[in-house]
Every structure is written in C-alpha cells, then in structure tokens.
Design a protein around this motif. Sequence first.
Motif, PDB file in Angstrom:
ATOM      1  N   VAL A  91      36.527  38.320  41.747  1.00 55.46           N
ATOM      2  CA  VAL A  91      36.351  36.982  42.307  1.00 55.46           C
ATOM      3  C   VAL A  91      37.440  36.802  43.362  1.00 55.46           C
ATOM      4  O   VAL A  91      38.624  37.026  43.073  1.00 55.46           O
ATOM      5  CB  VAL A  91      36.459  35.899  41.224  1.00 55.46           C
ATOM      6  CG1 VAL A  91      36.336  34.512  41.857  1.00 55.46           C
ATOM      7  CG2 VAL A  91      35.374  36.094  40.165  1.00 55.46           C
ATOM      8  N   GLY A 106      36.612  30.088  44.305  1.00 53.46           N
ATOM      9  CA  GLY A 106      36.334  31.509  44.207  1.00 53.46           C
ATOM     10  C   GLY A 106      34.899  31.870  44.543  1.00 53.46           C
ATOM     11  O   GLY A 106      33.987  31.064  44.373  1.00 53.46           O
ATOM     12  N   GLN A 108      32.273  35.413  44.071  1.00 54.57           N
ATOM     13  CA  GLN A 108      32.169  36.724  43.424  1.00 54.57           C
ATOM     14  C   GLN A 108      31.745  37.787  44.431  1.00 54.57           C
ATOM     15  O   GLN A 108      30.783  37.613  45.176  1.00 54.57           O
ATOM     16  CB  GLN A 108      31.150  36.670  42.289  1.00 54.57           C
ATOM     17  CG  GLN A 108      30.884  38.003  41.615  1.00 54.57           C
ATOM     18  CD  GLN A 108      32.055  38.484  40.772  1.00 54.57           C
ATOM     19  OE1 GLN A 108      32.613  37.713  39.989  1.00 54.57           O
ATOM     20  NE2 GLN A 108      32.425  39.754  40.926  1.00 54.57           N
TER      21      GLN A 108
END
Length: 113
Positions: A91, A106, A108
């Motif tokens: 992340v 964040g 991914q």
Amino acid sequence: QVQLVESGGGLVQAGGSLRLSCAASGSIFSFNAMGWYRQAPGKQRDFVARISRGGTYYADSVKGRFTISRDNAKNTMYLQMAGLKSEDTAVYYCYAANGRNYWGQGTQVTVSS
C-alpha cells in the motif's frame, strides 16, 4: 486542514509501469516536502521517495525505476513507477509536510510475477 487522496494503484505484471497521484484538497505550494512511503503486509512502513526544495531523494530499492514529481498548479504529486517487481507490492501512502505532517489513506499496488 489539507486532505490528501492517492489514486492510480492497481494490479500490474512484473516489468510494468504505474503512475500514482496524490491530490491535495488545497494548495501544496507551502509544503516543504512531499513524498511517498509504502507498507507491505506484515512489514513496517518504509520510505520510497521525497521531493523538496533541496531536490529529490529515493530509497535504494527504487532508485532508477521510480520518479517523483509535483505540479503545484494542479496541487498534485506523482510517483511514476517503472520496471515494477513483485517486492514493490504494497500500500502506497503519500505525505506532505509544512511543520506538521499530512497523510493520505493509501492506494494498493500489486505486482504479479
């Protein structure tokens, strides 16, 4: 209070490229430094790259593959990632600092081998 929102993450094959964006809700002109960290499952959050008035800095693990940049007019910072490896899976978080630190939620990035 400035909010940061990351985007551009996803699933990519090893050797591929992605560009992450970090959009701020306000002006980023005053931020002394902005950058990226990443956190893989079960590991600590690690430094990736930073851009400041002093220049750009990279972790050794991404040097030569990742490029950080910022566009003050668009209030956005970028991380161009190329030559992605499975170990880049994490992340990715952006941050901005002007005496206090702001963090995004964040995005991914998953690199399949």
